[in-house]
Scaffold this motif. Structure first.
Motif, PDB file in Angstrom:
ATOM      1  N   THR A  65      -7.387   0.894 -11.886  1.00  0.00           N
ATOM      2  CA  THR A  65      -6.283   0.068 -10.241  1.00  0.00           C
ATOM      3  C   THR A  65      -5.262   1.420 -10.206  1.00  0.00           C
ATOM      4  O   THR A  65      -4.607   1.207  -9.063  1.00  0.00           O
ATOM      5  CB  THR A  65      -4.805  -0.796 -11.383  1.00  0.00           C
ATOM      6  OG1 THR A  65      -4.705   0.250 -12.649  1.00  0.00           O
ATOM      7  CG2 THR A  65      -5.974  -1.997 -12.419  1.00  0.00           C
ATOM      8  N   SER A  69      -7.932   0.704  -3.990  1.00  0.00           N
ATOM      9  CA  SER A  69      -8.303  -0.439  -3.851  1.00  0.00           C
ATOM     10  C   SER A  69      -9.381  -0.703  -2.883  1.00  0.00           C
ATOM     11  O   SER A  69     -10.492  -1.508  -2.760  1.00  0.00           O
ATOM     12  CB  SER A  69      -7.344  -1.195  -3.273  1.00  0.00           C
ATOM     13  OG  SER A  69      -6.427  -1.701  -1.903  1.00  0.00           O
ATOM     14  N   SER A  70      -9.034  -0.305  -1.598  1.00  0.00           N
ATOM     15  CA  SER A  70     -10.592   0.422  -0.665  1.00  0.00           C
ATOM     16  C   SER A  70     -11.693   0.713  -0.790  1.00  0.00           C
ATOM     17  O   SER A  70     -12.548   0.102  -0.577  1.00  0.00           O
ATOM     18  CB  SER A  70      -9.695   0.734   0.822  1.00  0.00           C
ATOM     19  OG  SER A  70      -9.155   2.247   0.366  1.00  0.00           O
ATOM     20  N   VAL A  73     -12.397  -2.365  -5.085  1.00  0.00           N
ATOM     21  CA  VAL A  73     -12.684  -3.858  -4.877  1.00  0.00           C
ATOM     22  C   VAL A  73     -14.211  -3.973  -4.504  1.00  0.00           C
ATOM     23  O   VAL A  73     -14.757  -4.752  -5.021  1.00  0.00           O
ATOM     24  CB  VAL A  73     -11.270  -4.091  -3.694  1.00  0.00           C
ATOM     25  CG1 VAL A  73     -12.644  -5.488  -3.363  1.00  0.00           C
ATOM     26  CG2 VAL A  73     -10.096  -4.230  -4.647  1.00  0.00           C
ATOM     27  N   VAL A  98      -6.148  -5.504  -9.565  1.00  0.00           N
ATOM     28  CA  VAL A  98      -5.947  -5.120  -8.481  1.00  0.00           C
ATOM     29  C   VAL A  98      -5.138  -5.602  -7.309  1.00  0.00           C
ATOM     30  O   VAL A  98      -3.935  -4.855  -7.041  1.00  0.00           O
ATOM     31  CB  VAL A  98      -7.370  -4.426  -7.882  1.00  0.00           C
ATOM     32  CG1 VAL A  98      -7.176  -3.843  -6.517  1.00  0.00           C
ATOM     33  CG2 VAL A  98      -8.035  -3.353  -8.906  1.00  0.00           C
ATOM     34  N   ASP A 100      -5.947  -7.688  -5.171  1.00  0.00           N
ATOM     35  CA  ASP A 100      -6.018  -7.673  -3.060  1.00  0.00           C
ATOM     36  C   ASP A 100      -6.499  -8.802  -3.194  1.00  0.00           C
ATOM     37  O   ASP A 100      -7.725  -9.427  -3.364  1.00  0.00           O
ATOM     38  CB  ASP A 100      -6.933  -6.382  -3.163  1.00  0.00           C
ATOM     39  CG  ASP A 100      -7.880  -6.616  -1.269  1.00  0.00           C
ATOM     40  OD1 ASP A 100      -7.509  -7.124  -1.067  1.00  0.00           O
ATOM     41  OD2 ASP A 100      -8.046  -5.022  -0.905  1.00  0.00           O
ATOM     42  N   ARG A 101      -5.993 -10.266  -2.427  1.00  0.00           N
ATOM     43  CA  ARG A 101      -5.840 -11.296  -2.230  1.00  0.00           C
ATOM     44  C   ARG A 101      -7.608 -11.022  -0.977  1.00  0.00           C
ATOM     45  O   ARG A 101      -8.221 -12.301  -1.348  1.00  0.00           O
ATOM     46  CB  ARG A 101      -4.910 -12.149  -1.112  1.00  0.00           C
ATOM     47  CG  ARG A 101      -3.439 -11.852  -2.237  1.00  0.00           C
ATOM     48  CD  ARG A 101      -3.306 -12.469  -2.137  1.00  0.00           C
ATOM     49  NE  ARG A 101      -1.951 -13.368  -2.629  1.00  0.00           N
ATOM     50  CZ  ARG A 101      -1.858 -14.083  -3.252  1.00  0.00           C
ATOM     51  NH1 ARG A 101      -2.337 -14.921  -3.817  1.00  0.00           N
ATOM     52  NH2 ARG A 101      -0.300 -13.802  -4.042  1.00  0.00           N
ATOM     53  N   GLN A 102      -8.070  -9.376  -0.960  1.00  0.00           N
ATOM     54  CA  GLN A 102      -9.104 -10.354  -0.329  1.00  0.00           C
ATOM     55  C   GLN A 102     -10.762 -10.084  -1.382  1.00  0.00           C
ATOM     56  O   GLN A 102     -11.793 -11.026  -0.369  1.00  0.00           O
ATOM     57  CB  GLN A 102      -9.268  -9.234   0.764  1.00  0.00           C
ATOM     58  CG  GLN A 102      -8.041  -9.105   1.974  1.00  0.00           C
ATOM     59  CD  GLN A 102      -8.626  -7.681   2.742  1.00  0.00           C
ATOM     60  OE1 GLN A 102      -9.225  -7.108   3.324  1.00  0.00           O
ATOM     61  NE2 GLN A 102      -7.593  -7.199   3.295  1.00  0.00           N
ATOM     62  N   LEU A 130      -5.311 -14.643  -6.993  1.00  0.00           N
ATOM     63  CA  LEU A 130      -5.660 -14.026  -5.962  1.00  0.00           C
ATOM     64  C   LEU A 130      -5.670 -15.310  -5.186  1.00  0.00           C
ATOM     65  O   LEU A 130      -5.730 -15.105  -3.603  1.00  0.00           O
ATOM     66  CB  LEU A 130      -6.679 -13.380  -5.775  1.00  0.00           C
ATOM     67  CG  LEU A 130      -7.188 -11.752  -7.024  1.00  0.00           C
ATOM     68  CD1 LEU A 130      -8.535 -11.678  -6.703  1.00  0.00           C
ATOM     69  CD2 LEU A 130      -6.326 -10.726  -5.946  1.00  0.00           C
TER      70      LEU A 130
END
Length: 222
Positions: A65, A69-70, A73, A98, A100-102, A130
């Protein structure tokens, strides 16, 4: 395990991740997290798949973490396809941290219904962390297919996940409360009771649900 092309001190630190002493491994991960570098990410994720100590796995998640995140993830999503259950479970756990909802779309029905209880439980927790707005009802429908599954700890994890969805989980629970399988009905009734009264406690809710099922009702009028 291939090591990044770092200086001698860094290479030694990464080699310490495979030391037989868990304290040495823990310190090595802390060092990596304190000085994050994208070249560490693959090694950290690979270690997540095989690390036997819970405390070290938690530190591995923390270290990941600390990286962008890019970068982390997509690599964590790749790990969700691993044949090793621990790799899938830990990747899901890390994705939930992390935040990241994506990554939500990568938590597939297959993961939410994974045959391995630890993977499934990690998937439930990650999905809850998420889930985008508007996706709650469809997530609840998938989670409801797992009602009655496993031992008490697994059932409690699922109940907590569905309770976290709030009222959006109610239609799926109501349907499950009329299921032909008494174990599914018991778990659904207990979860619905906890959704309405979180202070009741899981053990109490389960025992109450057992009595309701034994009486041949679905509990929707209680």
């Amino acid at each position: 395990m291939a090591l990044p092309k770092q200086d001698t001190n860094t290479s030694r630190g990464l080699q310490a991740l495979e030391n037989s002493n868990s304290s040495v491994r823990l310190r090595a991960v802390m060092a990596v997290g304190t000085s994050p570098d994208d070249e560490f990410i693959d090694v950290l994720i690979a270690r997540c798949a095989v690390e036997p100590e819970f405390s070290v796995r938690e530190m591995l998640t923390w270290a990941l973490t600390r990286h962008p995140s890019s970068t982390t993830v997509p690599k964590l999503i790749d790990a969700l396809g691993s044949e090793r259950a621990q790799a899938r479970s830990q990747a899901l756990h890390t994705l939930s941290k992390v935040g990241d909802r994506q990554a939500y779309s990568a938590i597939t029905r297959a993961l939410l219904t994974d045959a391995d209880d630890e993977v499934a439980r990690s998937a439930w927790r990650a999905a809850i962390a998420l889930v985008p707005e508007g996706e709650g009802p469809s997530l609840a429908e998938v989670l409801a297919t797992q009602l009655g599954r496993g031992e008490r700890e697994t059932q409690l994890s699922l109940s907590r996940a569905m309770i976290a969805l709030g009222e959006t989980a109610e239609p799926a629970l109501r349907t499950a409360m009329m299921d032909a399988d008494p174990h599914v009905r018991q778990h659904a009734i207990a979860t619905e009771r906890l959704l309405r009264n979180p202070d009741a406690g899981f053990e109490f809710a389960i025992e109450e649900a057992k009595r309701i099922v034994a009486l041949g009702t679905n509990g929707q009028d209680g």
